[in-house]
Design a protein around this motif. Structure first.
Motif, mmCIF file in Angstrom:
data_model
loop_
_atom_site.group_PDB
_atom_site.id
_atom_site.type_symbol
_atom_site.label_atom_id
_atom_site.label_comp_id
_atom_site.label_asym_id
_atom_site.label_seq_id
_atom_site.Cartn_x
_atom_site.Cartn_y
_atom_site.Cartn_z
ATOM 1 N N LEU A 221 1.655 9.566 -6.779
ATOM 2 C CA LEU A 221 1.409 9.272 -5.653
ATOM 3 C C LEU A 221 0.569 10.184 -4.232
ATOM 4 C CD1 LEU A 221 5.306 10.125 -4.531
ATOM 5 C CD2 LEU A 221 4.328 7.719 -5.667
ATOM 6 N N GLU A 222 -0.415 8.730 -3.927
ATOM 7 C CA GLU A 222 -1.096 8.704 -3.500
ATOM 8 C C GLU A 222 -1.067 7.798 -2.108
ATOM 9 O OE1 GLU A 222 -4.853 6.989 -5.135
ATOM 10 O OE2 GLU A 222 -4.456 8.394 -6.477
ATOM 11 N N LYS A 223 -1.853 8.644 -1.080
ATOM 12 C CA LYS A 223 -1.378 7.951 0.664
ATOM 13 C C LYS A 223 -2.158 6.601 0.520
ATOM 14 C CE LYS A 223 -0.794 8.676 5.374
ATOM 15 N NZ LYS A 223 -2.226 10.138 6.422
ATOM 16 N N ASP A 224 -1.421 5.448 1.759
ATOM 17 C CA ASP A 224 -2.166 4.265 1.567
ATOM 18 C C ASP A 224 -3.571 4.030 0.482
ATOM 19 O OD1 ASP A 224 -1.410 4.267 4.154
ATOM 20 O OD2 ASP A 224 -3.052 6.260 4.650
ATOM 21 N N THR A 225 -2.453 3.945 -0.638
ATOM 22 C CA THR A 225 -4.201 3.697 -1.484
ATOM 23 C C THR A 225 -3.614 2.008 -1.992
ATOM 24 O OG1 THR A 225 -3.973 3.327 -4.120
ATOM 25 C CG2 THR A 225 -1.695 3.740 -3.206
ATOM 26 N N ARG A 226 -5.222 1.458 -2.614
ATOM 27 C CA ARG A 226 -5.272 0.103 -2.538
ATOM 28 C C ARG A 226 -4.682 -0.112 -3.617
ATOM 29 N NH1 ARG A 226 -9.099 -2.406 0.707
ATOM 30 N NH2 ARG A 226 -10.214 -0.835 2.034
ATOM 31 N N THR B 78 14.779 12.306 -1.926
ATOM 32 C CA THR B 78 16.233 12.042 -1.088
ATOM 33 C C THR B 78 16.636 10.857 -2.002
ATOM 34 O OG1 THR B 78 16.036 11.108 0.266
ATOM 35 C CG2 THR B 78 15.114 12.259 0.699
ATOM 36 N N THR B 79 18.353 10.376 -1.614
ATOM 37 C CA THR B 79 18.800 9.334 -2.181
ATOM 38 C C THR B 79 18.505 8.621 -1.326
ATOM 39 O OG1 THR B 79 21.070 10.134 -1.425
ATOM 40 C CG2 THR B 79 20.225 10.850 -3.677
ATOM 41 N N GLU B 80 17.975 8.754 0.378
ATOM 42 C CA GLU B 80 17.880 7.964 0.984
ATOM 43 C C GLU B 80 17.489 6.697 1.015
ATOM 44 O OE1 GLU B 80 16.243 7.265 5.518
ATOM 45 O OE2 GLU B 80 16.157 9.489 5.415
ATOM 46 N N GLN B 81 17.495 4.992 1.020
ATOM 47 C CA GLN B 81 17.161 4.295 0.822
ATOM 48 C C GLN B 81 16.233 3.703 1.385
ATOM 49 O OE1 GLN B 81 19.965 1.415 -1.112
ATOM 50 N NE2 GLN B 81 21.551 2.002 -0.229
ATOM 51 N N GLY B 82 15.352 3.256 0.716
ATOM 52 C CA GLY B 82 13.756 3.009 1.332
ATOM 53 C C GLY B 82 12.713 3.511 0.911
ATOM 54 N N ILE B 83 11.544 3.169 1.480
ATOM 55 C CA ILE B 83 9.968 3.439 1.315
ATOM 56 C C ILE B 83 9.885 3.856 2.052
ATOM 57 C CG2 ILE B 83 7.834 2.259 1.063
ATOM 58 C CD1 ILE B 83 9.866 -0.624 -0.270
ATOM 59 N N SER B 84 9.106 5.420 2.096
ATOM 60 C CA SER B 84 8.732 6.379 3.389
ATOM 61 C C SER B 84 6.710 5.757 3.285
ATOM 62 C CB SER B 84 7.846 7.770 2.060
ATOM 63 O OG SER B 84 9.377 8.208 2.225
ATOM 64 N N LEU B 85 6.775 5.928 3.865
ATOM 65 C CA LEU B 85 5.628 5.935 5.147
ATOM 66 C C LEU B 85 4.322 5.875 5.057
ATOM 67 C CD1 LEU B 85 6.470 2.557 8.085
ATOM 68 C CD2 LEU B 85 7.242 2.291 5.926
ATOM 69 N N ASP B 86 5.300 7.335 5.367
ATOM 70 C CA ASP B 86 3.759 8.179 5.204
ATOM 71 C C ASP B 86 4.397 9.402 4.410
ATOM 72 O OD1 ASP B 86 2.581 10.633 6.315
ATOM 73 O OD2 ASP B 86 2.906 10.082 8.424
ATOM 74 N N LEU B 87 3.671 9.448 2.997
ATOM 75 C CA LEU B 87 3.276 10.362 2.575
ATOM 76 C C LEU B 87 3.311 11.846 2.457
ATOM 77 C CD1 LEU B 87 1.647 9.087 -0.340
ATOM 78 C CD2 LEU B 87 4.041 9.384 -0.107
ATOM 79 N N ASP B 88 2.496 12.758 3.381
ATOM 80 C CA ASP B 88 2.128 13.989 4.568
ATOM 81 C C ASP B 88 3.512 13.796 5.438
ATOM 82 O OD1 ASP B 88 -0.552 13.589 3.075
ATOM 83 O OD2 ASP B 88 -1.680 12.932 5.004
ATOM 84 N N ALA B 89 3.924 13.024 6.460
ATOM 85 C CA ALA B 89 5.277 13.710 6.842
ATOM 86 C C ALA B 89 6.191 13.406 6.216
ATOM 87 C CB ALA B 89 5.235 12.646 8.165
ATOM 88 N N GLU B 90 6.115 13.049 4.701
ATOM 89 C CA GLU B 90 7.499 12.815 4.215
ATOM 90 C C GLU B 90 7.610 13.205 3.102
ATOM 91 O OE1 GLU B 90 9.597 8.470 5.027
ATOM 92 O OE2 GLU B 90 7.786 8.350 6.326
ATOM 93 N N ASN C 220 1.076 -1.206 -0.169
ATOM 94 C CA ASN C 220 -0.036 -0.434 0.385
ATOM 95 C C ASN C 220 0.897 0.924 -0.078
ATOM 96 O OD1 ASN C 220 -2.218 -1.221 0.298
ATOM 97 N ND2 ASN C 220 -2.735 -1.355 2.250
ATOM 98 N N ASN C 221 2.280 0.910 -0.184
ATOM 99 C CA ASN C 221 3.338 2.150 0.416
ATOM 100 C C ASN C 221 4.064 2.144 -1.087
ATOM 101 O OD1 ASN C 221 3.421 0.753 3.163
ATOM 102 N ND2 ASN C 221 2.777 3.585 2.716
ATOM 103 N N PRO C 222 3.703 3.800 -1.907
ATOM 104 C CA PRO C 222 4.114 3.094 -3.360
ATOM 105 C C PRO C 222 6.108 3.475 -3.159
ATOM 106 C CG PRO C 222 2.665 5.720 -2.782
ATOM 107 C CD PRO C 222 2.940 4.319 -1.307
ATOM 108 N N ARG C 223 6.458 2.838 -4.349
ATOM 109 C CA ARG C 223 7.791 2.507 -3.474
ATOM 110 C C ARG C 223 8.250 3.771 -5.194
ATOM 111 N NH1 ARG C 223 5.578 -1.201 -0.861
ATOM 112 N NH2 ARG C 223 6.533 -3.000 -0.720
ATOM 113 N N VAL C 224 9.194 4.913 -4.843
ATOM 114 C CA VAL C 224 9.609 5.426 -5.206
ATOM 115 C C VAL C 224 11.546 5.338 -5.899
ATOM 116 C CG1 VAL C 224 10.455 8.229 -5.225
ATOM 117 C CG2 VAL C 224 8.338 7.276 -3.962
#
Length: 272
Positions: free
Chosen positions: A81-86, A229-241, A32-36
């Motif tokens: 990008l959408e938050k908590d999309t199915r 950013t170039t920080e590796q990973g997947i953001s869990l909160d699009l609003d906060a991040e 449910n968390n988008p991948r960038v």
């Protein structure tokens, strides 16, 4: 007996090496968390080149997009990008503005009905930005790489497969600049891109992934909707991040198995 001991020891060493190289044990992050995804060049490796990790082979890129398509991933621009999309959303991003993005990546993207966000340096020709980050990187390898022409970018935009994002005017190391200089780099790149290509520029990428809280505030002040950013990973909160989005690094040294692992967990190797 000695042979058996040797084989057992070798097997343990091999298992430890695989665990170290490929951290398969990391938990899956919800789809449910988008991948960038972060790309730079789609091109063949060069012999003894420093930056082959930034060069994803065209065959591998084709395999990656084919796998994403077959496994139900929806290609979106960063601005979509959408938050908590199915839905399983994936945003391809390309940094800097290398000409192979148009000549090589774009035809492959067309094949899979994919799209991407291009973080384009406006004053990108004849610049050695690798030495801007580290002075001892003075081999000018990246400066020699052909960069996108404005005509290329115009065609990419007209295909509707590409969205433009800001990446400063000169690929500046923002840590070395005062706030006013940073604001000029951040705002002017957006102004130039919008005027040149007649389009909105909704997101930004920090050059080298180097930034501080003051830069985030300046990007927000400039009106960008998202920043990566170039920080590796997947953001869990699009609003906060939204102005500090993590990205999944796609390395030119990885095969499809490593790519799948990165999509699942955001990272691949133990040290990532």
């Amino acid at each position: 007996m000695l042979t058996l001991v040797f084989c057992s020891a070798f097997g343990i060493v091999l298992l430890l090496y695989i665990n170290f190289q490929f951290a398969w044990w990391r938990p899956t992050i919800s789809y449910n968390n988008p991948r960038v995804l972060m790309y730079h060049m789609i091109s063949h490796h060069k012999r003894k080149a420093r930056y082959n990790k930034l060069r994803v082979d065209p065959i591998e890129f084709d395999r990656q997009l084919n796998w994403l398509k077959e496994n139900g991933w929806e290609f979106v621009f960063v601005s979509e990008l959408e938050k908590d999309t199915r839905r399983k959303q994936v945003a391809l991003t390309f940094d800097d503005g290398y000409r192979d993005n148009f000549l090589t990546a774009d035809p492959i993207m067309k094949k899979y009905d994919a799209k991407a966000t291009l973080y384009l340096v406006t004053d990108r020709h004849d610049r050695d930005w690798s030495s801007i980050k580290k002075e001892h990187h003075d081999d000018r390898e990246l400066m020699a790489e052909p960069k996108l022409l404005d005509e290329d970018v115009a065609q990419m935009k007209s295909s509707r497969r590409w969205e433009l994002g800001g990446h400063t005017v000169t690929h500046a190391n923002l840590l070395h600049l005062d706030n006013q200089q940073c604001l000029i780099e951040i705002e002017r790149c957006r102004t130039v891109l919008e005027a040149t290509f007649g389009t909105l520029v909704p997101s930004f990428a920090y050059p080298f992934g180097l930034f501080e809280d003051r830069h985030v505030a300046l990007v927000d002040r400039a009106g960008f909707q998202f920043a990566v950013t170039t920080e590796q990973g997947i953001s869990l909160d699009l609003d906060a991040e939204r102005l500090k989005l993590k990205r999944v690094k796609v390395s030119g040294r990885d095969g499809l198995a490593s790519f799948k692992l990165r999509i699942r967990t955001g990272k691949c190797r133990f040290r990532d």
